[in-house]
Design a protein around this motif. Structure first.
Motif, PDB file in Angstrom:
ATOM      1  N   GLY A 113      -8.979  -5.149   2.834  1.00  0.00           N
ATOM      2  CA  GLY A 113      -8.219  -4.791   3.563  1.00  0.00           C
ATOM      3  C   GLY A 113      -6.716  -4.446   3.105  1.00  0.00           C
ATOM      4  N   ALA A 114      -6.354  -5.387   2.183  1.00  0.00           N
ATOM      5  CA  ALA A 114      -5.134  -4.812   1.578  1.00  0.00           C
ATOM      6  C   ALA A 114      -5.047  -3.734   0.757  1.00  0.00           C
ATOM      7  CB  ALA A 114      -4.541  -6.379   0.501  1.00  0.00           C
ATOM      8  N   LEU A 115      -6.347  -3.767  -0.009  1.00  0.00           N
ATOM      9  CA  LEU A 115      -6.399  -2.290  -0.560  1.00  0.00           C
ATOM     10  C   LEU A 115      -6.383  -1.076   0.077  1.00  0.00           C
ATOM     11  CD1 LEU A 115      -6.806  -1.918  -3.584  1.00  0.00           C
ATOM     12  CD2 LEU A 115      -9.439  -1.529  -3.228  1.00  0.00           C
ATOM     13  N   ALA A 116      -7.093  -1.319   1.189  1.00  0.00           N
ATOM     14  CA  ALA A 116      -6.992   0.055   2.043  1.00  0.00           C
ATOM     15  C   ALA A 116      -5.693   0.210   2.766  1.00  0.00           C
ATOM     16  CB  ALA A 116      -7.906  -0.465   3.454  1.00  0.00           C
ATOM     17  N   LEU A 168      -3.457  -5.565 -10.180  1.00  0.00           N
ATOM     18  CA  LEU A 168      -2.673  -6.894 -10.290  1.00  0.00           C
ATOM     19  C   LEU A 168      -2.914  -7.742  -8.899  1.00  0.00           C
ATOM     20  CD1 LEU A 168       0.273  -6.102 -12.574  1.00  0.00           C
ATOM     21  CD2 LEU A 168      -1.611  -7.591 -13.166  1.00  0.00           C
ATOM     22  N   THR A 169      -2.388  -6.908  -7.788  1.00  0.00           N
ATOM     23  CA  THR A 169      -2.325  -7.735  -6.633  1.00  0.00           C
ATOM     24  C   THR A 169      -3.809  -8.141  -6.189  1.00  0.00           C
ATOM     25  OG1 THR A 169      -0.799  -5.967  -5.750  1.00  0.00           O
ATOM     26  CG2 THR A 169      -1.914  -7.154  -4.232  1.00  0.00           C
ATOM     27  N   LEU A 170      -4.885  -7.354  -6.467  1.00  0.00           N
ATOM     28  CA  LEU A 170      -5.969  -7.859  -6.232  1.00  0.00           C
ATOM     29  C   LEU A 170      -6.613  -9.133  -6.996  1.00  0.00           C
ATOM     30  CD1 LEU A 170      -8.156  -4.801  -5.530  1.00  0.00           C
ATOM     31  CD2 LEU A 170      -7.721  -6.654  -3.782  1.00  0.00           C
ATOM     32  N   SER A 171      -6.450  -8.965  -8.459  1.00  0.00           N
ATOM     33  CA  SER A 171      -6.871  -9.795  -9.403  1.00  0.00           C
ATOM     34  C   SER A 171      -6.196 -11.498  -8.867  1.00  0.00           C
ATOM     35  CB  SER A 171      -6.525  -9.491 -10.745  1.00  0.00           C
ATOM     36  OG  SER A 171      -6.882  -8.184 -10.929  1.00  0.00           O
ATOM     37  N   ALA A 172      -4.878 -11.321  -8.833  1.00  0.00           N
ATOM     38  CA  ALA A 172      -4.147 -12.500  -8.554  1.00  0.00           C
ATOM     39  C   ALA A 172      -4.659 -13.191  -7.489  1.00  0.00           C
ATOM     40  CB  ALA A 172      -2.714 -12.412  -8.560  1.00  0.00           C
ATOM     41  N   GLY A 173      -4.745 -12.330  -6.204  1.00  0.00           N
ATOM     42  CA  GLY A 173      -5.051 -12.935  -4.889  1.00  0.00           C
ATOM     43  C   GLY A 173      -6.576 -13.548  -4.946  1.00  0.00           C
ATOM     44  N   LEU A 174      -7.543 -12.541  -5.579  1.00  0.00           N
ATOM     45  CA  LEU A 174      -8.951 -13.035  -5.497  1.00  0.00           C
ATOM     46  C   LEU A 174      -9.054 -14.282  -6.579  1.00  0.00           C
ATOM     47  CD1 LEU A 174     -10.661  -9.839  -5.398  1.00  0.00           C
ATOM     48  CD2 LEU A 174     -10.655 -11.411  -3.765  1.00  0.00           C
ATOM     49  N   ARG A 226       1.887   3.565   1.527  1.00  0.00           N
ATOM     50  CA  ARG A 226       1.425   3.267   0.118  1.00  0.00           C
ATOM     51  C   ARG A 226       2.841   3.144  -1.136  1.00  0.00           C
ATOM     52  NH1 ARG A 226      -1.631   8.399  -2.257  1.00  0.00           N
ATOM     53  NH2 ARG A 226      -3.156   7.032  -1.668  1.00  0.00           N
ATOM     54  N   SER A 227       3.606   3.895  -0.707  1.00  0.00           N
ATOM     55  CA  SER A 227       5.015   3.889  -1.748  1.00  0.00           C
ATOM     56  C   SER A 227       5.903   2.679  -1.338  1.00  0.00           C
ATOM     57  CB  SER A 227       5.723   5.007  -1.597  1.00  0.00           C
ATOM     58  OG  SER A 227       6.118   5.267  -0.185  1.00  0.00           O
ATOM     59  N   THR A 228       5.593   1.932  -0.546  1.00  0.00           N
ATOM     60  CA  THR A 228       6.480   0.792  -0.176  1.00  0.00           C
ATOM     61  C   THR A 228       5.990  -0.668  -0.757  1.00  0.00           C
ATOM     62  OG1 THR A 228       5.234   0.078   1.886  1.00  0.00           O
ATOM     63  CG2 THR A 228       7.091   1.692   1.988  1.00  0.00           C
ATOM     64  N   THR A 229       4.572  -0.466  -1.502  1.00  0.00           N
ATOM     65  CA  THR A 229       4.339  -1.881  -1.965  1.00  0.00           C
ATOM     66  C   THR A 229       3.733  -1.678  -3.375  1.00  0.00           C
ATOM     67  OG1 THR A 229       1.894  -1.338  -1.194  1.00  0.00           O
ATOM     68  CG2 THR A 229       3.390  -2.759   0.409  1.00  0.00           C
ATOM     69  N   TYR A 230       3.660  -2.886  -4.074  1.00  0.00           N
ATOM     70  CA  TYR A 230       3.228  -2.813  -5.448  1.00  0.00           C
ATOM     71  C   TYR A 230       2.051  -2.411  -5.773  1.00  0.00           C
ATOM     72  CZ  TYR A 230       7.923  -5.528  -6.604  1.00  0.00           C
ATOM     73  OH  TYR A 230       8.918  -5.790  -6.542  1.00  0.00           O
ATOM     74  N   ALA A 231       1.043  -2.952  -4.397  1.00  0.00           N
ATOM     75  CA  ALA A 231      -0.012  -2.603  -4.574  1.00  0.00           C
ATOM     76  C   ALA A 231      -0.330  -1.161  -4.484  1.00  0.00           C
ATOM     77  CB  ALA A 231      -1.073  -3.371  -3.476  1.00  0.00           C
ATOM     78  N   GLY A 232       0.432  -0.302  -3.679  1.00  0.00           N
ATOM     79  CA  GLY A 232      -0.029   0.857  -3.348  1.00  0.00           C
ATOM     80  C   GLY A 232       0.826   1.794  -4.366  1.00  0.00           C
ATOM     81  N   ARG A 233       1.818   1.170  -5.325  1.00  0.00           N
ATOM     82  CA  ARG A 233       2.511   2.015  -6.282  1.00  0.00           C
ATOM     83  C   ARG A 233       1.711   2.715  -7.161  1.00  0.00           C
ATOM     84  NH1 ARG A 233       4.175   0.932 -11.334  1.00  0.00           N
ATOM     85  NH2 ARG A 233       6.061   1.598 -12.145  1.00  0.00           N
ATOM     86  N   THR A 262      -2.061 -15.792   1.508  1.00  0.00           N
ATOM     87  CA  THR A 262      -0.501 -15.367   1.649  1.00  0.00           C
ATOM     88  C   THR A 262      -0.043 -14.274   0.473  1.00  0.00           C
ATOM     89  OG1 THR A 262       0.112 -17.222   0.387  1.00  0.00           O
ATOM     90  CG2 THR A 262       0.134 -17.419   2.994  1.00  0.00           C
ATOM     91  N   TRP A 263      -0.947 -14.359  -0.825  1.00  0.00           N
ATOM     92  CA  TRP A 263      -0.633 -13.562  -1.543  1.00  0.00           C
ATOM     93  C   TRP A 263      -0.904 -12.087  -1.079  1.00  0.00           C
ATOM     94  CZ3 TRP A 263       1.714 -13.363  -6.273  1.00  0.00           C
ATOM     95  CH2 TRP A 263       1.626 -12.574  -6.898  1.00  0.00           C
ATOM     96  N   PHE A 264      -1.808 -11.933  -0.395  1.00  0.00           N
ATOM     97  CA  PHE A 264      -1.858 -10.342   0.215  1.00  0.00           C
ATOM     98  C   PHE A 264      -0.927 -10.080   1.514  1.00  0.00           C
ATOM     99  CE2 PHE A 264      -6.183 -11.572  -1.580  1.00  0.00           C
ATOM    100  CZ  PHE A 264      -6.267 -10.555  -2.587  1.00  0.00           C
ATOM    101  N   ALA A 265      -0.322 -10.978   1.949  1.00  0.00           N
ATOM    102  CA  ALA A 265       0.513 -10.763   2.832  1.00  0.00           C
ATOM    103  C   ALA A 265       1.390  -9.366   2.854  1.00  0.00           C
ATOM    104  CB  ALA A 265       1.412 -11.794   3.466  1.00  0.00           C
ATOM    105  N   PRO A 266       2.223  -9.472   1.580  1.00  0.00           N
ATOM    106  CA  PRO A 266       3.230  -8.137   1.592  1.00  0.00           C
ATOM    107  C   PRO A 266       2.582  -6.859   1.587  1.00  0.00           C
ATOM    108  CG  PRO A 266       3.669 -10.152  -0.077  1.00  0.00           C
ATOM    109  CD  PRO A 266       2.459 -10.238   0.562  1.00  0.00           C
ATOM    110  N   ALA A 267       1.264  -6.899   1.150  1.00  0.00           N
ATOM    111  CA  ALA A 267       0.552  -5.601   1.209  1.00  0.00           C
ATOM    112  C   ALA A 267       0.188  -5.177   2.731  1.00  0.00           C
ATOM    113  CB  ALA A 267      -0.975  -5.626   0.335  1.00  0.00           C
ATOM    114  N   TRP A 268      -0.329  -6.368   3.487  1.00  0.00           N
ATOM    115  CA  TRP A 268      -0.713  -6.296   4.856  1.00  0.00           C
ATOM    116  C   TRP A 268       0.613  -5.721   5.809  1.00  0.00           C
ATOM    117  CZ3 TRP A 268      -5.305  -6.004   7.304  1.00  0.00           C
ATOM    118  CH2 TRP A 268      -6.478  -6.134   6.476  1.00  0.00           C
TER     119      TRP A 268
END
Lengths: 636, 216
Positions: free
Chosen positions: A74-77, A98-104, A84-91, A132-138
């Motif tokens: 979901g975070a990825l989506a 990085l976001t996915l690897s660390a959280g997972l 997308r331009s507001t998060t590191y994951a979307g950048r 909670t690591w994924f929270a900023p993306a959500w």
């Protein structure tokens, strides 16, 4: 050598033979008895049923795993969505990776630990931190239900306290030091407070620092922009301070810990320090910025390092878990090997090896004597926790069996120690008790012999200084009287006095022999070699001293050697020998005395001699016409 | 003759002193321990010292140690050790360093004043004195067949007297024969036992004692 002339060990017919000659037999017997009694209990599985109370039941954990995957997807989506331009994951792709690897990684570590045989809080904490690591993306989900980003913003503030808790409690499930506990509590309280204030009073529309989600806050009660801003800044700086505290505590633990403890701590503490560093760096970097712009190179770099630190942390958790599992297996293997009677102390070395802790010591509690002993029965001080170490007390049915002092690297050692090991400990404790009693018995026997020898020596002196002197004075007086009688021409008195003189002379002679037999003065004054030479002068058969060590030894050793030869020679004469050969030699901390004769075969044991030699921890070996005493000695 | 008497038991010391005085010997000093003995010897320079083997403080071999010291410091002063012990060990230790003018007698023997005076006289003449009981014990020691069995009765007698420290002349007097005869006997005995015939009359005492002790 034919069988008939073999040294016999222990002495036949000697009741103490077992004690004197071998403690091994007794020890083994004791082991067998204990193991026999406890075998039925050993048959139950060494590992207790997995009824250990867990914070989350196994299905819930599996569900958590799936939820974690969903949260990641979901975070990825979301990150690929409008915000997308507001998060590191979307950048960028790198940010997403990085976001996915660390959280997972955190979620994976949590699952691995939670699904292990002994789930621990560490696993639960890792799972929660992963979520909670994924929270900023959500939080950047702009076209979804408004509740989701609102909740995500609240949860985002808990990644740091959870990680802090996880690291400070590692490797045990409870943080060991008071500062660590205080820091954890403060971090949770502050995160809760900040989250509550921001949720209730932060209006995203009026927040100049808002970037990711500036549309909705479903929890908003009243818009207080300045309070929200102030809390936001305070929260950042408090978190930075807490991160510094985390670094300090981790560094202190690494410095103070023993080498095994450090080895265990390092894979988690180093990434934690790295992560805390990025937290502090972020606070500094945001101080000058109005918004947390993911396209800012410095901020992204900080994020990348933080992600890497989290990945490493998760890897450290997993490796620590694998290591603990290997140690548990190693301990279980010890239990398997316990079926053979192990030598005293083997359990200690086996545990030390299994836990990679060479400093591990086991002290066994003797309730009767109210003291601790080591496996060989020697008294040891009560184990105390050394710097960076701990003491684990092992009890069985409420009784203390042993105290294990170790580096503290193996948390919950008492839980690692299944019934089989506890049984082994109990067995070794019984052995140690036996050996301790044996040691006391031996010391007491040595004291008895020593006291008896001192008494003999005193008797000899008393005879010499008392009765012998008086007899001498008497014989002198009789001589004077006889001279007087001779002068008076009293022949009858002269004859009587001459007879009296003869009698005194005989009495003196007998007294001298008696005193010599009780304790030869020359033994105390000149040693074994001189005393044996005199013994040979008066022996009832030719005695050849083939070799006699001139060295001096402690009095009990000399007395034992001398009386051994004296008794063996008497025995040889009794068996009709017409020749005996004696050697006394110092051989590797032993005084070895041998007497060989050519009499008929020995038919009776030399019990007093066995006792005397045994009292000094020595051994007596008897053949038909030879006897060999080995007396432990420290040459003086 | 001037003599110093040392014994820690006053009764014995007085007894010996009285015996010697009655026999016309001049007792110039008395001592109860080794230190005062050495002082008395230095001060009075006697012909001989009669010393108890066991004296304070340890009551072990103080007498022997003092005797050796006296012999080392004053070659002309004889020392007679009195002891309760039939220990060839002690006698031989005494003979090892200064084989002349030293004697080892059992205590009870000295109350026969003739024995005491005889021993002192022999010591003053430069002879050695070893208690006959010790020698008799060594001679009678149980042995396997060996060179000692080859000695004649008279030769054994001579051997024992040699071990007691007597000179050829004294042995001759004791056995009512000429000194030449004794010389021949001694030579024969030493030959049979394989001992060095060149030993002077002091050294030969120790040699014979050691031989008797070690021959089994």
């Amino acid at each position: 050598m034919d069988g008939k002339r073999q040294w016999r060990l222990p002495h036949r017919g000697c009741p103490q033979g077992g004690i004197v000659a071998s403690t091994e037999m007794l020890r083994r017997r004791c082991h067998n008895r204990v193991m026999e009694r406890l075998r039925p209990r050993l048959a139950v599985p060494a590992r207790p049923a997995l009824a250990v109370p867990s914070r989350l039941a196994a299905p819930a954990r599996l569900a958590a795993g799936l939820a974690g995957l969903a949260a990641a997807a979901g975070a990825l989506a979301v990150a690929e969505g409008p915000g997308r331009s507001t998060t590191y994951a979307g950048r960028s792709a790198a940010g997403a990776a990085l976001t996915l690897s660390a959280g997972l990684a955190l979620i994976a570590a949590g699952l691995v630990i939670c699904l292990g045989p002994r789930p621990r809080r560490t696993g639960d904490l890792a799972l929660l931190a992963g979520f909670t690591w994924f929270a900023p993306a959500w939080a950047a989900w702009q076209n979804g239900p408004p509740l989701i980003p609102s909740v995500a913003i609240v949860l985002g503030g808990f990644t740091f306290p959870l990680t802090l808790h996880l690291v400070l409690a590692y490797p045990a499930s409870r943080p060991s030091s008071a500062p660590a506990r205080a820091l954890i509590a403060a971090a949770y309280a502050e995160a809760l407070l900040a989250a509550a204030v921001l949720a209730l009073f932060r209006d995203p529309y009026l927040d100049p620092g808002c970037l990711a989600n500036c549309n909705v806050n479903v929890f908003l009660v009243r818009s207080l922009p300045s309070l929200a801003h102030g809390i936001g800044v305070a929260d950042r700086w408090f978190t930075a301070a807490a991160a510094a505290g985390l670094i300090a505590i981790c560094a202190a633990r690494l410095v103070a810990g023993s080498r095994p403890a450090r080895r265990r701590l390092l894979p988690v503490a180093v990434p934690a320090i790295m992560f805390a560093g990025t937290v502090a760096a972020r606070a500094v970097a945001l101080q000058g910025a109005t918004v947390e712009d993911p396209f800012n190179a410095a901020l992204f770099a900080i994020f990348a390092v933080a992600s890497a630190a989290i990945i490493l942390l998760a890897a450290g958790l997993i490796s620590g878990f694998a290591r603990a599992r290997a140690e548990r297996r190693a301990i279980a293997r010890i239990a398997v090997n316990l079926d053979e009677a192990p030598a005293p102390g083997s359990l200690q070395s086996a545990l030390a090896e299994a836990l990679h802790d060479p400093g591990l010591r086991i002290a066994y509690w003797l309730p009767g004597a109210r003291r601790y002993v080591d496996a060989s029965g020697r008294t040891t001080p009560e184990p105390a926790a050394k710097s960076g170490g701990t003491v684990t007390r092992v009890t069985r049915s409420g009784r203390t069996i042993a105290a294990i002092s170790h580096s503290g690297a193996a948390p919950g050692l008492d839980r690692h120690i299944g019934p089989a090991i506890a049984l082994g400990l109990e067995n070794e404790r019984l052995q140690a008790e036996l050996l301790a009693q044996l040691g006391e018995l031996r010391a007491s026997r040595a004291r008895i012999v020593e006291t008896a020898d001192a008494e003999r020596r005193r008797l000899e002196r008393d005879l010499h200084d008392g009765a012998q002197q008086r007899l001498l004075a008497l014989s002198y007086d009789i001589r004077l009287a006889r001279a007087g009688a001779a002068a008076d021409g009293d022949t009858a008195a002269q004859i009587t006095l001459a007879k009296a003189m003869e009698e005194t002379g005989a009495a003196l002679e007998e007294l001298r022999e008696l005193a010599h037999g009780i304790y030869p003065a020359v033994l105390a004054e000149a040693g074994v070699a001189a005393a044996l030479a005199t013994l040979a002068d008066t022996a009832p058969l030719p005695v050849q001293i083939l070799r006699a060590d001139d060295r001096r030894y402690p009095a009990p050793v000399e007395a034992a050697a001398y009386f051994a030869v004296a008794e063996a020679i008497d025995d040889a004469a009794r068996r009709g020998a017409d020749h005996a050969a004696v050697t006394v030699a110092h051989d590797n901390e032993l005084l070895v005395v041998t007497v060989e004769d050519n009499g008929t075969g020995r038919d009776a044991p030399m019990v007093t001699l066995t006792d005397r030699v045994g009292a000094l921890g020595g051994s007596l070996y008897l053949k038909e016409t030879a006897c060999r005493a080995e007396i432990p000695c420290a040459s003086s | 003759m001037r003599v110093v008497v040392a014994d820690d038991v006053m009764l014995t010391r007085e007894g010996i002193t009285r015996l010697l005085t009655d026999a016309g010997v001049d007792v110039v000093g008395q001592a109860g321990d080794a230190a005062s003995l050495l002082r008395a010897v230095r001060m009075t320079q006697p012909d001989a010292a009669v010393v108890d083997i066991r004296m304070p403080p340890t009551h072990t071999d103080e007498g022997l140690v003092a005797a050796q010291q006296i012999r080392a410091e004053h070659p002309d002063i004889a020392v007679l050790i009195l002891s309760h012990y039939i220990e060839p060990q002690y006698a031989m230790r005494l003979l090892e360093e200064h084989p002349e003018r030293v004697g080892y007698l059992l205590k009870e023997r000295v109350f026969d004043v003739a024995n005491l005076i005889d021993a002192l006289r022999r010591l003053a003449d430069g002879e050695t004195v070893v208690d006959p009981t010790i020698v008799a014990r060594l001679v009678a020691r149980k042995r396997r067949a060996g060179p000692l069995d080859k000695l004649t009765e008279r030769e054994r007698e001579v051997l024992a007297l040699v071990a007691e420290g007597l000179s050829n002349r004294a042995i001759a007097t004791r056995l009512f024969v000429t000194e030449r005869t004794i010389e021949a006997h001694v030579k024969q005995v030493f030959l049979k036992l394989g001992l060095n015939t060149d030993s002077d009359s002091h050294r030969r005492v120790l040699a014979v004692l050691a031989y008797l002790r070690n021959m089994t």
